[in-house]
Design a protein around this motif. Structure first.
Motif, PDB file in Angstrom:
ATOM      1  N   GLU A  47      44.195  26.780  -5.079  1.00 41.34           N
ATOM      2  CA  GLU A  47      44.303  28.240  -3.526  1.00 41.34           C
ATOM      3  C   GLU A  47      43.283  28.752  -3.369  1.00 41.34           C
ATOM      4  O   GLU A  47      42.855  29.188  -2.815  1.00 41.34           O
ATOM      5  CB  GLU A  47      45.774  28.478  -3.903  1.00 41.34           C
ATOM      6  CG  GLU A  47      47.347  28.003  -3.814  1.00 41.34           C
ATOM      7  CD  GLU A  47      48.387  28.837  -4.314  1.00 41.34           C
ATOM      8  OE1 GLU A  47      49.234  28.884  -3.457  1.00 41.34           O
ATOM      9  OE2 GLU A  47      48.034  30.214  -5.179  1.00 41.34           O
ATOM     10  N   LYS A  48      42.720  29.327  -4.513  1.00 40.48           N
ATOM     11  CA  LYS A  48      41.868  29.979  -4.857  1.00 40.48           C
ATOM     12  C   LYS A  48      40.278  28.962  -4.479  1.00 40.48           C
ATOM     13  O   LYS A  48      39.452  29.061  -3.729  1.00 40.48           O
ATOM     14  CB  LYS A  48      40.995  30.009  -6.320  1.00 40.48           C
ATOM     15  CG  LYS A  48      42.493  31.083  -7.105  1.00 40.48           C
ATOM     16  CD  LYS A  48      41.424  31.233  -8.755  1.00 40.48           C
ATOM     17  CE  LYS A  48      42.508  32.354  -8.838  1.00 40.48           C
ATOM     18  NZ  LYS A  48      42.554  32.434 -10.851  1.00 40.48           N
ATOM     19  N   GLN A  53      41.796  38.977  -0.163  1.00 39.74           N
ATOM     20  CA  GLN A  53      42.484  37.929  -1.031  1.00 39.74           C
ATOM     21  C   GLN A  53      40.722  36.803  -1.081  1.00 39.74           C
ATOM     22  O   GLN A  53      39.671  36.862  -1.956  1.00 39.74           O
ATOM     23  CB  GLN A  53      43.523  36.959  -0.088  1.00 39.74           C
ATOM     24  CG  GLN A  53      44.673  37.319  -0.571  1.00 39.74           C
ATOM     25  CD  GLN A  53      45.597  36.066  -0.102  1.00 39.74           C
ATOM     26  OE1 GLN A  53      45.216  36.175   1.010  1.00 39.74           O
ATOM     27  NE2 GLN A  53      46.724  35.993  -0.050  1.00 39.74           N
ATOM     28  N   ASP A  97      38.610  39.229  -3.525  1.00 43.12           N
ATOM     29  CA  ASP A  97      39.323  38.618  -5.250  1.00 43.12           C
ATOM     30  C   ASP A  97      38.625  37.942  -5.468  1.00 43.12           C
ATOM     31  O   ASP A  97      38.278  37.466  -6.335  1.00 43.12           O
ATOM     32  CB  ASP A  97      40.939  38.431  -4.982  1.00 43.12           C
ATOM     33  CG  ASP A  97      41.542  40.284  -4.892  1.00 43.12           C
ATOM     34  OD1 ASP A  97      40.562  41.253  -5.621  1.00 43.12           O
ATOM     35  OD2 ASP A  97      42.438  40.683  -4.896  1.00 43.12           O
ATOM     36  N   VAL A  98      38.794  37.011  -4.444  1.00 42.45           N
ATOM     37  CA  VAL A  98      38.447  35.153  -5.212  1.00 42.45           C
ATOM     38  C   VAL A  98      36.484  34.943  -5.771  1.00 42.45           C
ATOM     39  O   VAL A  98      35.898  34.576  -6.099  1.00 42.45           O
ATOM     40  CB  VAL A  98      38.322  33.996  -3.713  1.00 42.45           C
ATOM     41  CG1 VAL A  98      38.647  32.604  -4.614  1.00 42.45           C
ATOM     42  CG2 VAL A  98      40.321  34.408  -3.856  1.00 42.45           C
ATOM     43  N   MET A 102      47.111  33.313  -8.288  1.00 41.37           N
ATOM     44  CA  MET A 102      47.396  31.889  -7.447  1.00 41.37           C
ATOM     45  C   MET A 102      46.287  30.813  -8.189  1.00 41.37           C
ATOM     46  O   MET A 102      46.393  30.810  -9.746  1.00 41.37           O
ATOM     47  CB  MET A 102      46.100  32.057  -6.281  1.00 41.37           C
ATOM     48  CG  MET A 102      45.703  32.901  -5.306  1.00 41.37           C
ATOM     49  SD  MET A 102      44.548  33.703  -4.748  1.00 41.37           S
ATOM     50  CE  MET A 102      44.123  34.886  -3.504  1.00 41.37           C
ATOM     51  N   GLU A 127      35.661  36.810  -8.429  1.00 40.01           N
ATOM     52  CA  GLU A 127      36.235  35.675  -9.388  1.00 40.01           C
ATOM     53  C   GLU A 127      35.184  34.162  -9.933  1.00 40.01           C
ATOM     54  O   GLU A 127      34.417  34.256 -10.103  1.00 40.01           O
ATOM     55  CB  GLU A 127      37.315  35.535  -9.526  1.00 40.01           C
ATOM     56  CG  GLU A 127      38.164  34.564 -10.681  1.00 40.01           C
ATOM     57  CD  GLU A 127      38.931  34.119 -10.628  1.00 40.01           C
ATOM     58  OE1 GLU A 127      39.825  32.984 -11.482  1.00 40.01           O
ATOM     59  OE2 GLU A 127      39.749  34.511  -9.621  1.00 40.01           O
ATOM     60  N   SER A 179      44.189  37.627  -6.680  1.00 43.25           N
ATOM     61  CA  SER A 179      43.835  36.138  -7.366  1.00 43.25           C
ATOM     62  C   SER A 179      44.149  35.563  -8.987  1.00 43.25           C
ATOM     63  O   SER A 179      44.532  34.229  -9.100  1.00 43.25           O
ATOM     64  CB  SER A 179      42.028  35.693  -7.149  1.00 43.25           C
ATOM     65  OG  SER A 179      41.921  36.646  -8.244  1.00 43.25           O
ATOM     66  N   LYS A 180      44.842  36.031  -9.468  1.00 44.58           N
ATOM     67  CA  LYS A 180      45.545  35.965 -10.776  1.00 44.58           C
ATOM     68  C   LYS A 180      46.284  35.008 -10.851  1.00 44.58           C
ATOM     69  O   LYS A 180      46.421  35.028 -11.856  1.00 44.58           O
ATOM     70  CB  LYS A 180      45.347  37.041 -11.864  1.00 44.58           C
ATOM     71  CG  LYS A 180      44.064  38.090 -12.304  1.00 44.58           C
ATOM     72  CD  LYS A 180      44.814  38.709 -13.718  1.00 44.58           C
ATOM     73  CE  LYS A 180      44.184  39.157 -14.568  1.00 44.58           C
ATOM     74  NZ  LYS A 180      43.811  40.186 -16.006  1.00 44.58           N
ATOM     75  N   TYR A 222      39.951  40.980 -10.289  1.00 44.32           N
ATOM     76  CA  TYR A 222      40.705  39.410  -9.783  1.00 44.32           C
ATOM     77  C   TYR A 222      41.792  39.733  -8.465  1.00 44.32           C
ATOM     78  O   TYR A 222      41.848  39.329  -8.014  1.00 44.32           O
ATOM     79  CB  TYR A 222      40.583  38.217 -10.720  1.00 44.32           C
ATOM     80  CG  TYR A 222      39.907  37.762 -11.836  1.00 44.32           C
ATOM     81  CD1 TYR A 222      38.858  37.896 -11.859  1.00 44.32           C
ATOM     82  CD2 TYR A 222      40.542  36.986 -12.647  1.00 44.32           C
ATOM     83  CE1 TYR A 222      37.349  37.578 -12.230  1.00 44.32           C
ATOM     84  CE2 TYR A 222      39.333  37.230 -13.582  1.00 44.32           C
ATOM     85  CZ  TYR A 222      37.647  37.135 -13.824  1.00 44.32           C
ATOM     86  OH  TYR A 222      36.711  36.598 -14.750  1.00 44.32           O
TER      87      TYR A 222
END
Length: 340
Positions: free
Chosen positions: A15-16, A58, A61-62, A11, A65, A8-9, A5
């Motif tokens: 936010e995600k 970002q 990552d999001v 956030m 996930e 993102s971990k 992630y």
């Protein structure tokens, strides 16, 4: 990728979500908003507005996930939690698989006894009918009402009221108790259950079951409860047929009800009801009577909700009396046939 992630971990969920909506673009984001409540839309919109710049890392990552969570959810719906865990462990390793599932089951609020809801009700009846009545009540409280109604109808008559009472009196159940029952019935879900207390059962739960069983079963259970717990029986009866359920009556039955209902009670009861209910009632009145009733409702002015509810209960009371006399039949679940 060093970490599945990445950024993102750290956030928050909002936010995600905001970054995901930005990545998806306006058209797809708008479609997602259609399935969200106002508070969620407001929170995410605020996050989007505050995100002046989102880096490519970002977004990646999001999206990564989100993809993993979506796939995990698909695995759960396909083959249950154990299947999802097996597939994810092979793909991502045990630690990452457990991380995804722990967060997913929490967000989805996976309900206890999920594997039983996928079982044929007749097979499920054979599976649990010899269990303790409290165990049967706990399982039924978490099943779909249609499923639970079939099981209730198939239980021995001397245990139906006992199980119904236990469902109605149930409130909050410890996850430890649920896990123990699950372990005995099916050693599948205990390690995956959320630690939050879960709410099931209650009077409304047993009402939803009784509204779907045949009239004979319903009557036997209610009569038994009237002897054992009159207050509970009365509370259940009050909820078993609500004013809006008038739409379930056939025209002949509704016309019989309208003949016995006081016009003032009816106009007050209709002051705050659904259009389909009003249409059903007006349809079964003469044009002159319907026009007079519309006029009375229109010129009634503001009324207290409590007075409306009281009037609706009076109408429901007339319906219950006529049904008990056998003069009308309320269409219920699979066990009832309409009498013309």
């Amino acid at each position: 990728m060093a970490d599945m992630y990445g950024e993102s971990k750290s956030m928050t969920a909002h936010e995600k979500a905001a970054i995901l909506f930005i990545a998806l673009g306006g058209e797809y984001a708008a479609k997602l908003f259609e399935h969200m409540d106002d508070d969620e839309i407001e929170s995410i919109t605020l996050e989007i507005a505050n995100n002046k710049q989102v880096t490519a890392e970002q977004k990646a990552d999001v999206i990564s996930e989100f993809y993993q969570m979506a796939m995990a959810r698909d695995y759960i719906s396909t083959g249950g939690l154990e299947y999802a865990q097996s597939v994810l462990e092979k793909a991502l390793g045990s630690d990452k698989a457990m991380d995804i599932l722990n967060r997913l089951t929490t967000s989805l609020q996976v309900r206890p006894f999920d594997f039983l809801r996928k079982t044929d009700p007749s097979q499920l009846l054979n599976f649990i009918q010899n269990e303790h009545p409290q165990t049967i009540a706990l399982v039924m409280a978490y099943l779909e009402p249609d499923q639970a109604a079939i099981i209730m109808s198939g239980l021995p008559q001397d245990s139906q009221a006992d199980v119904a009472k236990r469902i109605a009196m149930m409130d909050r159940t410890s996850p430890d108790v649920i896990r123990e029952v699950e372990r005995v019935l099916e050693r599948k879900l205990s390690s995956m259950m959320t630690q939050d207390f879960t709410t099931a059962g209650g009077v409304q739960a047993v009402v939803e079951v009784l509204n779907r069983v045949d009239r004979t079963t319903e009557k036997a259970i209610v009569e038994s409860l009237e002897v054992d717990n009159p207050e509970l029986a009365e509370e259940i009866k009050k909820l078993m047929f609500v004013f809006e359920d008038i739409v379930m009556l056939d025209d002949r039955s509704l016309q019989m009800v309208l003949r016995d209902v006081d016009t003032k009670d009816l106009s007050l009861a209709m002051k705050a009801t659904q259009p389909e209910v009003s249409e059903k009632i007006f349809k079964n009145m003469s044009k002159r009577a319907a026009d007079m009733l519309r006029e009375e409702i229109e010129y009634m002015g503001p009324v207290k909700i409590r007075d409306v509810e009281e009037a609706q209960m009076k109408v429901v009371g007339v319906i219950r009396v006529l049904e008990e006399k056998g003069e009308i039949v309320i269409s219920r679940g699979q066990g009832d046939e309409m009498i013309v």
